[in-house]
Scaffold this active site. Structure first.
Site, PDB file in Angstrom:
ATOM      1  N   SER A   1       0.387  -2.313   7.156  1.00 30.14           N
ATOM      2  CA  SER A   1      -0.183  -2.625   8.468  1.00 30.14           C
ATOM      3  C   SER A   1       0.897  -2.478   9.530  1.00 30.14           C
ATOM      4  O   SER A   1       1.847  -3.260   9.559  1.00 30.14           O
ATOM      5  CB  SER A   1      -0.737  -4.057   8.467  1.00 30.14           C
ATOM      6  OG  SER A   1      -1.265  -4.389   9.720  1.00 30.14           O
TER       7      SER A   1
ATOM      8  N   LYS B   1       3.974  16.357  29.877  1.00 30.04           N
ATOM      9  CA  LYS B   1       5.325  15.847  29.627  1.00 30.04           C
ATOM     10  C   LYS B   1       5.351  14.986  28.367  1.00 30.04           C
ATOM     11  O   LYS B   1       6.269  15.100  27.544  1.00 30.04           O
ATOM     12  CB  LYS B   1       5.815  15.019  30.815  1.00 30.04           C
ATOM     13  CG  LYS B   1       6.171  15.808  32.055  1.00 30.04           C
ATOM     14  CD  LYS B   1       6.826  14.887  33.084  1.00 30.04           C
ATOM     15  CE  LYS B   1       7.237  15.650  34.322  1.00 30.04           C
ATOM     16  NZ  LYS B   1       7.930  14.784  35.305  1.00 30.04           N
TER      17      LYS B   1
ATOM     18  N   GLU C   1       7.817   4.782  32.855  1.00 27.33           N
ATOM     19  CA  GLU C   1       8.223   6.092  33.345  1.00 27.33           C
ATOM     20  C   GLU C   1       7.447   7.209  32.650  1.00 27.33           C
ATOM     21  O   GLU C   1       6.993   8.163  33.289  1.00 27.33           O
ATOM     22  CB  GLU C   1       9.723   6.276  33.124  1.00 27.33           C
ATOM     23  CG  GLU C   1      10.591   5.328  33.928  1.00 27.33           C
ATOM     24  CD  GLU C   1      12.047   5.360  33.515  1.00 27.33           C
ATOM     25  OE1 GLU C   1      12.879   4.814  34.275  1.00 27.33           O
ATOM     26  OE2 GLU C   1      12.359   5.918  32.440  1.00 27.33           O
TER      27      GLU C   1
ATOM     28  N   GLU D   1       0.837  -1.207   0.000  1.00 25.71           N
ATOM     29  CA  GLU D   1       0.000   0.000   0.000  1.00 25.71           C
ATOM     30  C   GLU D   1       0.874   1.261   0.000  1.00 25.71           C
ATOM     31  O   GLU D   1       1.839   1.374   0.760  1.00 25.71           O
ATOM     32  CB  GLU D   1      -0.870  -0.032   1.254  1.00 25.71           C
ATOM     33  CG  GLU D   1      -1.772   1.162   1.469  1.00 25.71           C
ATOM     34  CD  GLU D   1      -2.587   1.039   2.750  1.00 25.71           C
ATOM     35  OE1 GLU D   1      -3.520   1.838   2.932  1.00 25.71           O
ATOM     36  OE2 GLU D   1      -2.287   0.134   3.568  1.00 25.71           O
TER      37      GLU D   1
ATOM     38  N   SER E   1      19.331   2.266  29.958  1.00 23.74           N
ATOM     39  CA  SER E   1      20.393   2.756  29.075  1.00 23.74           C
ATOM     40  C   SER E   1      21.222   1.604  28.517  1.00 23.74           C
ATOM     41  O   SER E   1      21.705   1.673  27.378  1.00 23.74           O
ATOM     42  CB  SER E   1      21.288   3.759  29.804  1.00 23.74           C
ATOM     43  OG  SER E   1      21.982   3.153  30.885  1.00 23.74           O
TER      44      SER E   1
ATOM     45  N   CYS F   1      -5.396  -3.047   2.027  1.00 25.26           N
ATOM     46  CA  CYS F   1      -5.288  -3.141   3.485  1.00 25.26           C
ATOM     47  C   CYS F   1      -6.623  -3.342   4.184  1.00 25.26           C
ATOM     48  O   CYS F   1      -7.139  -4.450   4.229  1.00 25.26           O
ATOM     49  CB  CYS F   1      -4.564  -1.916   4.037  1.00 25.26           C
ATOM     50  SG  CYS F   1      -3.838  -2.199   5.676  1.00 25.26           S
TER      51      CYS F   1
ATOM     52  N   GLY G   1      22.354   1.643  34.466  1.00 24.45           N
ATOM     53  CA  GLY G   1      21.049   1.039  34.708  1.00 24.45           C
ATOM     54  C   GLY G   1      20.588   0.201  33.534  1.00 24.45           C
ATOM     55  O   GLY G   1      21.203   0.175  32.462  1.00 24.45           O
ATOM     56  N   ILE G   2      19.451  -0.457  33.708  1.00 23.69           N
ATOM     57  CA  ILE G   2      18.956  -1.404  32.719  1.00 23.69           C
ATOM     58  C   ILE G   2      18.468  -0.715  31.450  1.00 23.69           C
ATOM     59  O   ILE G   2      18.674  -1.212  30.344  1.00 23.69           O
ATOM     60  CB  ILE G   2      17.845  -2.290  33.339  1.00 23.69           C
ATOM     61  CG1 ILE G   2      17.420  -3.398  32.384  1.00 23.69           C
ATOM     62  CG2 ILE G   2      16.645  -1.455  33.754  1.00 23.69           C
ATOM     63  CD1 ILE G   2      18.449  -4.467  32.190  1.00 23.69           C
TER      64      ILE G   2
ATOM     65  N   SER H   1      24.146   5.137  32.155  1.00 25.92           N
ATOM     66  CA  SER H   1      24.106   5.350  33.604  1.00 25.92           C
ATOM     67  C   SER H   1      24.557   4.148  34.417  1.00 25.92           C
ATOM     68  O   SER H   1      24.821   4.280  35.618  1.00 25.92           O
ATOM     69  CB  SER H   1      22.682   5.713  34.015  1.00 25.92           C
ATOM     70  OG  SER H   1      21.821   4.593  33.832  1.00 25.92           O
TER      71      SER H   1
ATOM     72  N   LYS I   1      -9.150   2.329  -2.400  1.00 22.69           N
ATOM     73  CA  LYS I   1      -9.481   1.748  -1.100  1.00 22.69           C
ATOM     74  C   LYS I   1     -10.859   2.218  -0.648  1.00 22.69           C
ATOM     75  O   LYS I   1     -11.169   3.408  -0.689  1.00 22.69           O
ATOM     76  CB  LYS I   1      -8.412   2.167  -0.087  1.00 22.69           C
ATOM     77  CG  LYS I   1      -8.498   1.520   1.278  1.00 22.69           C
ATOM     78  CD  LYS I   1      -7.285   1.944   2.108  1.00 22.69           C
ATOM     79  CE  LYS I   1      -7.229   1.283   3.465  1.00 22.69           C
ATOM     80  NZ  LYS I   1      -6.005   1.673   4.201  1.00 22.69           N
TER      81      LYS I   1
ATOM     82  N   LYS J   1       0.821  -8.857  16.401  1.00 24.10           N
ATOM     83  CA  LYS J   1       0.055  -8.486  15.200  1.00 24.10           C
ATOM     84  C   LYS J   1       0.287  -9.452  14.035  1.00 24.10           C
ATOM     85  O   LYS J   1      -0.670  -9.780  13.320  1.00 24.10           O
ATOM     86  CB  LYS J   1       0.426  -7.061  14.779  1.00 24.10           C
ATOM     87  CG  LYS J   1      -0.399  -6.478  13.636  1.00 24.10           C
ATOM     88  CD  LYS J   1      -1.800  -6.127  14.064  1.00 24.10           C
ATOM     89  CE  LYS J   1      -2.556  -5.350  12.996  1.00 24.10           C
ATOM     90  NZ  LYS J   1      -2.042  -3.975  12.849  1.00 24.10           N
TER      91      LYS J   1
END
EC number: 6.3.5.1
Length: 621
Positions: free
Chosen positions: A179, A582, A470, A48, A365, A151, A362-363, A360, A115, A185
């Site tokens: 898609s 944010k 987060e 498509e 990064s 589609c 951490g997990i 950092s 379509k 999916k």
């Protein structure tokens, strides 16, 4: 149908195109069509809007863009004059605009299918741009009837596919698709195709787009399903592909006669009147049907030695189909491949060559560093340690180990003195107020500023490393750890981050993320002894709440009724509602869940609504 006729060879071209790069896309389609011709294809099906890229969004409102689309479609028709029939997705301009498929043959645009069902939910906004089609196109090629749809048309049991199969006599439904991916999916689509094929007694050729486009990932996974519901051919996941399928009309007819369901589905006169037939076996007679586009298009054509023109390729000259085996990805392997593709394409299609990220220890990064190294190559990735007075020695060691194991660059910029200067400058205003979130966020914003400065000076793009948990709760700093041009984990819940890290550690070559990173309690290290659980419910509790409340819109009361802790639900619902401002300023990132923040889930920033949670005494209105 001639029982002695040779099989019809159909090629599926699963291409990765760039929105708006009309020339580049057209030339890529021409190359794929030439490769299809070399293997003796009678027909090649592209996804498509393959010529324009999907979704082109407000580009379609620019007349110059539409003019250029028409030009490159004409160029492509000319290039493919001596090749197979090609179905090419493009934006068709008539009195209105249509999401359409052009049928190219012998240098002409022989027909256009528009379509009919325009999705306008989730990430889709097609009713903003396109008018719905009104006809159901059936092509006749080498005696085989082929229905052309786009589609969403395939997702409805009625409409064009039913008209083509039952009223138009189509034996094969050709579906051009773009898609977008989310977890699970591909399997969902496969089940749908099997249902449609067996219900209507037809084979389905499904050509899906592949590649990253801003916040969307297209996974490929193109399919051919025969009328009995068996997968006859499969496209590769998350990669460009060209594969073939031979349709034997005589064998298919016998199989179809054994399936009684479609015979007893009534066809109304209105459905029969919708079908438009175009015979591609007849000599060209000028323009396309209905006068929608002119037929002849100037162009040299691509002659392929040893392969006759479309619909005439002798069986003896046709090479046999090569053996083929396609890996099927599941679970974390599927998600990881989607994230790598999204990151790689965002960089390559926007001209970025180098990635910067705060490393950092951490997990989050660590996982982003893995994705960047796998997508761009380790030499194009630099992690930056930016220790503050609260950064532990263990975190510095973990960050160094991740960089060493991946082979990426590593720089260190202590921020203690910078942080002190900021605090000194603010001291006359802050006075004797206690250390709080203001000082915590200062550290994150210093780090964001340093990363952006490095990207400005040396080139490249900063990767934000925050995750969906987060972002949902606002546990992130605007212009701090949210700073960056792309956020690979934007739609990845924290618990999935851990599973993806464990999956990546299982690759050949051994673990790249140290066990200490996987086992330490999550912390931003912005104050002494800080842990994420000081501000949030445990992620094992938080993520199920977010999945139900954000992705499925279940009422907060229903979550409590299902046994989730009322206080955790109350806290989470409040944080989600107050953090919208944010999220509106967050970097784009790839959608991999059923409902992502951004173009998928859209809520007002300014809203007086607060959902009640049992026991909180709040108002539901």
């Amino acid at each position: 149908m001639d029982p002695a006729a040779a099989p019809l060879r159909i090629a599926v071209a699963q291409v990765n195109v760039t929105v708006g790069d009309l020339e580049g896309n057209a030339r890529k389609l021409a190359r794929f069509a030439a490769d299809a011709a070399q293997t003796g294809a009678d027909l090649v099906v592209f996804p498509e809007l393959a010529l324009t890229g999907y979704p082109p969004e407000d580009l379609v409102f620019r007349p110059a863009f539409l003019d250029a689309t028409r030009h490159w479609l004409g160029w492509l028709a000319g290039e493919l004059a001596a090749g197979p029939v090609a179905l090419v997705g493009f934006v068709h301009r008539d009195r209105d605009l249509y999401n359409a498929a052009a049928v190219l043959q012998g240098g002409q645009i022989k027909a256009v299918a528009c379509k009919r069902f325009l999705p306008n939910y989730g990430v889709f906004d097609e009713k903003r741009y396109f008018a719905p089609g009104r006809r159901a196109l059936v092509l006749h090629l080498r005696g085989v009837a082929l229905g052309v749809s786009i589609c969403e048309d395939l997702w409805y049991p009625h409409g064009p596919i039913r008209e083509q199969a039952l009223a138009g006599g189509a034996e094969i439904l050709l579906n051009l698709s773009a898609s977008p991916y989310h977890m699970g999916k591909p399997r969902e689509r496969e089940g749908l195709l099997i249902t449609r094929a067996t219900d209507l007694g037809v084979a389905i050729v499904y050509a899906n787009l592949v590649g990253g486009q801003d916040e969307l990932v297209f996974d490929g996974h193109s399919l051919v399903v025969d009328a009995g519901g068996q997968v006859a051919a499969r496209g590769r996941p998350f990669a460009e592909d060209l594969f073939f399928w031979d349709y034997d009309p005589a064998a298919a007819a016998v199989a179809r006669w054994h399936e009684p369901r479609y015979r007893h589905m009534p066809v109304t006169p209105e459905e029969a009147a919708q079908v438009e037939h175009v015979d591609l076996d007849e000599p060209a007679a000028g323009g396309g049907p209905g006068g929608r586009l002119p037929g002849p298009v100037a162009g040299p054509g691509v002659a392929v030695p040893g392969v006759a023109g479309p619909g005439t390729a002798p069986e003896a000259s046709r090479p046999p189909l090569p053996p083929r085996q396609v890996e099927v990805l599941e679970g974390e392997a599927e998600v990881y491949a989607a994230l790598v593709l999204a990151l790689r394409d965002y960089f390559e299609k926007n001209g970025f060559r180098r990635a910067w990220l705060g490393l950092s220890g951490g997990i989050d990064s660590a996982l982003v560093a893995c994705l960047a190294a796998d997508a761009l190559g380790p030499r194009q990735v630099t992690g930056v340690r930016m220790p503050s007075p609260f950064t532990s020695a263990a975190s510095l060691d973990d960050a160094e180990a991740v960089a060493r194991n991946l082979g990426i660059g590593l720089e260190t910029i202590p921020i203690g003195e910078i942080f002190g200067a900021f605090r000194q400058a603010l001291a006359p205003l802050f006075g004797d107020r206690p250390f709080d979130v203001a000082e915590e966020n200062l550290q994150a914003r210093i780090r964001g500023t340093l990363l952006m400065a490095l990207a400005n000076k040396f080139g490249g793009l900063v990767l934000a490393t925050g995750n969906k948990s987060e972002l949902a709760t606002g546990y992130a700093t605007l212009y701090g750890d949210m700073a960056g041009g792309f956020a690979p984990l934007k739609d990845v819940p924290k618990t999935l981050v851990y599973r993806l890290a464990a999956y990546r550690n299982g690759w050949p070559g051994g673990p790249v993320i140290p066990r200490s990173v996987l086992e330490k309690a999550p912390t931003a290290e912005l104050r002494p002894g800080q842990k994420d659980e000081d501000s949030l419910p445990p992620y094992a509790v938080l993520d199920p709440i977010l999945e139900a409340y954000v992705e499925r819109d279940l009422p907060a009361a229903a979550l409590v009724a299902r046994g989730l802790p009322a206080e955790a639900v109350r806290r989470t619902v409040h944080l989600v509602a107050t953090s919208e401002y944010k999220r509106r300023q967050a970097a784009p990132g790839p959608k991999i869940t059923a409902r992502a923040f951004g173009r998928d889930r859209r809520y007002p920033i300014t809203s007086g609504y607060r959902e009640a949670v049992p026991g909180d005494g709040g108002s539901a209105g």
